[in-house]
Design a protein around this motif. Structure first.
Motif, mmCIF file in Angstrom:
data_model
loop_
_atom_site.group_PDB
_atom_site.id
_atom_site.type_symbol
_atom_site.label_atom_id
_atom_site.label_comp_id
_atom_site.label_asym_id
_atom_site.label_seq_id
_atom_site.Cartn_x
_atom_site.Cartn_y
_atom_site.Cartn_z
ATOM 1 N N THR A 143 11.943 70.147 102.426
ATOM 2 C CA THR A 143 11.474 71.460 101.969
ATOM 3 C C THR A 143 11.055 72.420 103.067
ATOM 4 N N THR A 144 10.681 71.921 104.246
ATOM 5 C CA THR A 144 10.281 72.834 105.319
ATOM 6 C C THR A 144 11.514 73.305 106.081
ATOM 7 N N SER A 145 11.563 74.573 106.394
ATOM 8 C CA SER A 145 12.709 75.146 107.094
ATOM 9 C C SER A 145 12.701 74.737 108.565
ATOM 10 N N VAL A 146 13.869 74.789 109.151
ATOM 11 C CA VAL A 146 14.009 74.509 110.579
ATOM 12 C C VAL A 146 13.723 75.787 111.350
ATOM 13 N N PHE A 147 12.748 75.709 112.239
ATOM 14 C CA PHE A 147 12.448 76.840 113.111
ATOM 15 C C PHE A 147 12.772 76.433 114.541
ATOM 16 N N HIS A 148 13.778 77.065 115.090
ATOM 17 C CA HIS A 148 14.213 76.754 116.450
ATOM 18 C C HIS A 148 14.838 78.020 117.030
ATOM 19 N N PRO A 149 14.640 78.281 118.321
ATOM 20 C CA PRO A 149 15.185 79.508 118.923
ATOM 21 C C PRO A 149 16.678 79.701 118.723
ATOM 22 N N SER A 150 17.429 78.610 118.617
ATOM 23 C CA SER A 150 18.882 78.722 118.486
ATOM 24 C C SER A 150 19.353 78.753 117.031
ATOM 25 N N ILE A 151 18.424 78.673 116.083
ATOM 26 C CA ILE A 151 18.781 78.651 114.663
ATOM 27 C C ILE A 151 18.201 79.871 113.972
ATOM 28 N N GLU A 152 19.031 80.550 113.196
ATOM 29 C CA GLU A 152 18.562 81.730 112.455
ATOM 30 C C GLU A 152 17.553 81.291 111.396
ATOM 31 N N PRO A 153 16.394 81.937 111.353
ATOM 32 C CA PRO A 153 15.361 81.550 110.370
ATOM 33 C C PRO A 153 15.914 81.547 108.947
ATOM 34 N N GLY A 154 15.512 80.516 108.197
ATOM 35 C CA GLY A 154 15.945 80.423 106.812
ATOM 36 C C GLY A 154 17.276 79.734 106.606
ATOM 37 N N THR A 155 17.916 79.292 107.673
ATOM 38 C CA THR A 155 19.204 78.598 107.538
ATOM 39 C C THR A 155 19.009 77.295 106.764
ATOM 40 N N PRO A 156 19.739 77.089 105.683
ATOM 41 C CA PRO A 156 19.594 75.835 104.923
ATOM 42 C C PRO A 156 20.069 74.643 105.748
ATOM 43 N N HIS A 157 19.470 73.489 105.487
ATOM 44 C CA HIS A 157 19.848 72.293 106.236
ATOM 45 C C HIS A 157 20.029 71.113 105.297
ATOM 46 N N GLN A 158 20.841 70.167 105.732
ATOM 47 C CA GLN A 158 21.009 68.911 105.020
ATOM 48 C C GLN A 158 20.018 67.900 105.589
ATOM 49 N N SER A 159 19.321 67.188 104.714
ATOM 50 C CA SER A 159 18.332 66.200 105.128
ATOM 51 C C SER A 159 18.941 64.801 105.063
ATOM 52 N N VAL A 160 18.708 64.023 106.120
ATOM 53 C CA VAL A 160 19.266 62.675 106.189
ATOM 54 C C VAL A 160 18.171 61.699 106.628
ATOM 55 N N LEU A 161 17.999 60.647 105.853
ATOM 56 C CA LEU A 161 17.087 59.567 106.207
ATOM 57 C C LEU A 161 17.907 58.451 106.852
ATOM 58 N N VAL A 162 17.551 58.085 108.089
ATOM 59 C CA VAL A 162 18.300 57.083 108.845
ATOM 60 C C VAL A 162 17.430 55.845 109.029
ATOM 61 N N THR A 163 17.995 54.680 108.769
ATOM 62 C CA THR A 163 17.291 53.430 109.002
ATOM 63 C C THR A 163 18.248 52.409 109.602
ATOM 64 N N ASN A 164 17.730 51.564 110.481
ATOM 65 C CA ASN A 164 18.574 50.510 111.044
ATOM 66 C C ASN A 164 18.535 49.242 110.199
ATOM 67 N N GLY A 165 17.926 49.350 109.024
ATOM 68 C CA GLY A 165 17.968 48.266 108.041
ATOM 69 C C GLY A 165 18.868 48.648 106.880
ATOM 70 N N ASN A 166 18.914 47.799 105.877
ATOM 71 C CA ASN A 166 19.654 48.108 104.658
ATOM 72 C C ASN A 166 18.715 48.775 103.655
ATOM 73 N N ILE A 167 19.278 49.349 102.604
ATOM 74 C CA ILE A 167 18.497 50.050 101.586
ATOM 75 C C ILE A 167 18.683 49.337 100.257
ATOM 76 N N GLU A 168 17.592 48.950 99.642
ATOM 77 C CA GLU A 168 17.660 48.245 98.363
ATOM 78 C C GLU A 168 18.266 49.132 97.284
ATOM 79 N N GLU A 169 18.902 48.495 96.320
ATOM 80 C CA GLU A 169 19.573 49.237 95.249
ATOM 81 C C GLU A 169 18.580 50.115 94.483
ATOM 82 N N GLU A 170 17.362 49.621 94.276
ATOM 83 C CA GLU A 170 16.359 50.412 93.544
ATOM 84 C C GLU A 170 16.050 51.713 94.283
ATOM 85 N N VAL A 171 16.038 51.648 95.619
ATOM 86 C CA VAL A 171 15.781 52.852 96.419
ATOM 87 C C VAL A 171 16.966 53.807 96.322
#
Length: 542
Positions: free
Chosen positions: A87-115
């Motif tokens: 929900t929080t926007s990316v604020f960076h000098p090289s990115i135009e304010p308000g640019t939508p972003h894709q969120s990715v959760l990365v883990t070096n484990g596996n993810i249970e089916e319930e999750v």
């Protein structure tokens, strides 16, 4: 074999240890890394910010779950961070304010089916609510393994001897010094330094692939929070990548620029962590370093690292999100440094960085007194007829000194120490004298000259130039300077201004890495290199 090693690595490392490899993997696939954080993230919940090949903005949050599954309970605990990620926007000098972003959760484990089901339901709720940009994607162990394997396949040990060396490196406990020379031997074997020259794209693929290998080799060092060893590993890789570019007449820009920038970012973070750790005096005493000899010299090395941190932050080579650290609480006053504990010219780059720190933070007389004491000790020791007083050459490090103390006669890397002679020679007397010349210490230099002129002053000139980046090089020439009995001051001043060094030109863009490399390989701190860095860090009379 590659996949098994990567699997073992992923199953035994936390997010701190795999973050750099993940960034290297993305960059090798054409992603542009905008930000990779360690301490204080630019945006809450976002460890890495990148642009994919289509220019889409992606924010990654990394979680360490080695050898385990991300459970529903763990996922519930992550909800506050995931909400910030989405929900929080990316604020960076090289990115135009308000640019939508894709969120990715990365883990070096596996993810249970319930999750997986819970994430799918959450994403559907966001779409139904009219917020399709707030969905969450995941990248788990299998996808991470696939990404890194594809990059690692570009360069990998093929010879039996190289595999033996790799397994030795992987078997390191992680709580000692990094085996720089052995790692260098492996990199020289698997990267293309012989035969036909590489094209630009192939060179780029090789150095990114070597970065994944480096992350594997550093696993145990990361798990032990051994920051200096991790710095040593990345610096060694960096220098070999520069060597590969130099050997193939390629620049460090273009597709390779991200590799070098990511290395600098990782080294900067590790150095900052080390300096923060050094603020706690108890950090000096742990594991095998508890021996008093090692404590003293480990402290001395830490003073030099703190000085490098200060100097490079002051000149802008090292950027940080933290408030400036008071390294004055780490580095003692010049008068508190025990010159009697000098055993090898291996220590002298450490003293030189301290001198530049003192020069910038103290009155000139104090810093110059420190420099005079170092040079005076070296001249007296190596002009002495007593072999026991001689200072070792810079090729002999703390391990050599320890072998001498305990009387170890085991054949190995330092077996020549017993018969080597260091009297009548010096590697660092010339650059130290030139630093005094540049500080306009004419009378001091006049007093030192009789003893200085008795010594042969030595440095090694690597040829071809790319071999400067290797800790050991059999190709090149040992250059010996025999000073005249007397010398005109103006000529000495002219000599002190010579900064035509033999290092690859690319190193002038990466002074932080260069400084750290000189701690690992003091014999590469030739007089011209010291003069160049002296001009870079200080404003002197000449």
């Amino acid at each position: 074999m590659i996949e098994k090693l990567l699997e073992n690595w992923l199953d035994n490392i936390n997010e701190r240890g795999y973050q750099s490899a993940f960034c290297m993997g993305l960059a090798a696939k054409g992603f542009k890394i905008i930000h990779s954080t360690r301490h204080a993230p630019i945006e809450l919940g976002k460890d890495i910010i990148a642009l994919d090949n289509d220019g889409a903005l992606i924010a990654y949050q990394l979680k360490g779950n080695p050898g385990q599954r991300l459970s529903l309970r763990q996922y519930s605990d992550l909800q506050p961070q995931i909400q910030l990620l989405k929900t929080t926007s990316v604020f960076h000098p090289s990115i135009e304010p308000g640019t939508p972003h894709q969120s990715v959760l990365v883990t070096n484990g596996n993810i249970e089916e319930e999750v997986q089901l819970a994430i799918a339901q959450m994403n559907q709720n966001e779409v139904n609510a009219g917020y399709p940009d707030r969905t969450l994607q995941t990248m788990s162990r299998g996808e991470l393994l696939h990404l890194l394997r594809d990059v690692a396949l570009q360069v990998w040990p093929e010879k039996v001897g190289d595999y033996s060396l790799l397994f030795e490196l992987l078997s390191e406990s992680g709580d000692g010094m990094f085996p720089t020379k052995r790692f260098s031997a492996l990199l020289q074997s698997i990267l293309t330094f012989e035969g036909k020259k590489l094209r630009s794209a192939e060179c780029t693929r090789q150095i990114f692939s070597a970065a994944i290998l480096t992350a594997l080799v550093l696993k145990n060092f990361y798990n032990q929070n051994n920051n200096y060893a991790c710095i040593s590993g990345w610096v060694t890789l960096f220098m070999h990548a520069v060597a590969l570019c130099e050997r193939n007449a390629l620049s460090v820009a273009g597709g390779r620029q991200q590799f070098f920038d990511l290395c600098v970012s990782e080294v900067s973070s590790l150095l900052e962590e080390l300096v923060v750790e050094a603020l706690d005096a108890s950090s000096f005493v742990r594991n095998e370093m508890a021996d008093i000899v090692f404590v003293r010299h480990r402290k001395q090395l830490t003073y030099a690292l703190a000085a490098i941190y200060y100097l490079n932050r002051k000149t802008g080579e090292l950027e940080s999100n933290l408030e400036e650290i008071d390294v004055g609480s780490i580095i003692p006053a010049p008068s508190d440094i025990k010159i009697i504990e000098i055993f090898s010219e291996w220590q002298f780059p450490q003293f030189i960085f301290q001198y530049w720190y003192y020069y910038e933070t103290l009155h000139g007389s104090e810093s110059e007194a420190f420099l005079r004491s170092i040079l005076s000790h070296l001249l007296a020791a190596n002009n002495s007829r007593e072999r026991s007083e001689h200072v070792f050459s810079p090729y002999y490090d703390l391990d050599s000194y320890y072998q001498l103390l305990v009387g170890d006669r085991t054949p190995g890397e330092h077996q020549h120490l017993a018969r080597d002679r260091f009297g009548g020679r010096a590697w660092f007397a010339e650059p130290l004298l030139h630093l005094l010349v540049r500080a306009n210490q004419k009378q001091t230099c006049k007093l030192f000259w009789p003893e200085f002129s008795k010594l042969h002053h030595i440095c090694f000139d690597c040829s071809p130039k790319y071999r400067y980046c290797f800790p050991q090089s059999e190709k090149g020439a040992e250059v010996t300077l025999i000073p005249p009995i007397t010398k005109n001051w103006d000529d000495l001043v002219s000599d002190s201004k010579d900064i035509q060094h033999s290092a690859p030109a690319a190193m002038q863009q990466y002074v932080l890495i260069w400084c750290l490399y000189l701690l690992l390989t003091p014999h590469r701190a030739t007089p011209a290199v010291v003069r160049f860095l002296g001009r870079h860090f200080t404003r002197t009379w000449h």
